[in-house]
Design a protein around this motif. Structure first.
Motif, PDB file in Angstrom:
ATOM      1  N   PRO A  30      26.727  43.882 -29.921  1.00  0.00           N
ATOM      2  CA  PRO A  30      27.530  44.135 -28.729  1.00  0.00           C
ATOM      3  C   PRO A  30      27.701  45.630 -28.478  1.00  0.00           C
ATOM      4  N   ALA A  31      28.323  45.950 -27.365  1.00  0.00           N
ATOM      5  CA  ALA A  31      28.546  47.340 -26.985  1.00  0.00           C
ATOM      6  C   ALA A  31      29.252  48.098 -28.104  1.00  0.00           C
ATOM      7  N   GLY A  32      28.737  49.293 -28.412  1.00  0.00           N
ATOM      8  CA  GLY A  32      29.373  50.157 -29.395  1.00  0.00           C
ATOM      9  C   GLY A  32      29.231  49.711 -30.836  1.00  0.00           C
ATOM     10  N   TRP A  33      28.355  48.740 -31.102  1.00  0.00           N
ATOM     11  CA  TRP A  33      28.232  48.219 -32.466  1.00  0.00           C
ATOM     12  C   TRP A  33      27.871  49.316 -33.458  1.00  0.00           C
ATOM     13  N   ARG A  34      28.490  49.239 -34.629  1.00  0.00           N
ATOM     14  CA  ARG A  34      28.171  50.108 -35.752  1.00  0.00           C
ATOM     15  C   ARG A  34      28.040  49.243 -36.995  1.00  0.00           C
ATOM     16  N   PRO A  35      27.350  49.717 -38.027  1.00  0.00           N
ATOM     17  CA  PRO A  35      27.210  48.941 -39.252  1.00  0.00           C
ATOM     18  C   PRO A  35      28.565  48.484 -39.782  1.00  0.00           C
TER      19      PRO A  35
END
Length: 222
Positions: A188-193
Motif C-alpha cells: 500500500p501507499a507509503g509501505w516500508r519493511p
C-alpha cells in the motif's frame, strides 16, 4: 497519420506507430558507453549487459559542475551501501565526457568518497533511448529508472532541473518492489519493511471492495 500514393494514383493512409512515453514495463534499452568508476578512480566501459539478472538503477542528471546535480549524486552515494545490501546496482549518467566526470568528482567537495560509476553519454544516444533527452538543449532530464532482474522497468521518476529527487523515497520503492516481487503481495501507499501488506495473492476475492477491512488510513500514514 501519413498518406502514400500507390502506383495507380490511389492514396493509402499509413498509421504511424509511436512508442509509449514511459519506460515502465519495457525492457532496458541496449547500450554501451564510456564511464568513470569513482570507487577506483579509473575509466571503464559499461553496458546494459552488465545489469542482467540484477536489480539496477539508471539515474540521469543534467550535467557536471551544476548545483542540484551534485547533491543528488552525493545523496545516492550516502545510501550506496544500503542499495548494495539490496543487491541493487546504481549507474549515474549525464551527457558529459568521462574526463569531465573525473574532474567533477575530484573538485566537488560534496562528492568526496564517491563510490558510484558515472556513465558518459557523449553522443546522447542513451539519454534519447530512455526518453529523457532534451533535444534542443542536449542534456537529460532528471530521470531515474528501476529495473528488475528480468531487465524490465518497474518504476521511473522524471523531473525538470530545478528540484532534486528524494533518495530515501527511492530506496523505499526498491524495498517495496523487491518484497512484492518475492511474496506476490502488494504494498500500500507509503509501505516500508515491517509494515502491513495486502495479500491479494491469497485473498483476492475477499479483499475486492473491502481493502478498508485489512488496513486503515492511520496505518498507511503512520
Amino acid at each position: 497519420m501519413q498518406e502514400e500514393k500507390t502506383e495507380n494514383g490511389n492514396q493509402l493512409v499509413k498509421e504511424e506507430k509511436t512508442m509509449s512515453s514511459t519506460m515502465v514495463r519495457q525492457e532496458m534499452p541496449k547500450f554501451t558507453m564510456d564511464a568513470y568508476d569513482a570507487a577506483t578512480g579509473h575509466f571503464t566501459t559499461v553496458s546494459s549487459d552488465d545489469y542482467k539478472g540484477k536489480w539496477a538503477v539508471v539515474c540521469f542528471y543534467p550535467a557536471d559542475f551544476t548545483f542540484v546535480c551534485p547533491t543528488e549524486i552525493a545523496a545516492m552515494n550516502a545510501k550506496y551501501d544500503e542499495f548494495q545490501a539490496l543487491n541493487t546496482e546504481i549507474l549515474a549518467v549525464s551527457v558529459d565526457t568521462k574526463f569531465s566526470h573525473k574532474r567533477f568528482v575530484e573538485t566537488e567537495p560534496i562528492l568526496k568518497g564517491l563510490k558510484l560509476t558515472m556513465g558518459a553519454d557523449g553522443n546522447q544516444e542513451v539519454s534519447r533511448a530512455f526518453g529523457v533527452l532534451i533535444e534542443e538543449e542536449g542534456v537529460a532530464l532528471r530521470g531515474r529508472f528501476l529495473f528488475n532482474p528480468d531487465g524490465i522497468c518497474v518504476a521511473q521518476e522524471v523531473q525538470a532541473d530545478s528540484v532534486g529527487r528524494n533518495v530515501n523515497e527511492f530506496l523505499r520503492q526498491v524495498q517495496a518492489w523487491q518484497h512484492a516481487t518475492k511474496t506476490g503481495e502488494v504494498c500500500p501507499a507509503g509501505w516500508r519493511p515491517g509494515k502491513k501488506t495486502l495479500p491479494v495473492n491469497t485473498d483476492t476475492e475477499k479483499m475486492t471492495g473491502r481493502v478498508g477491512d485489512y488496513i486503515t488510513i492511520e496505518e498507511i500514514l503512520n
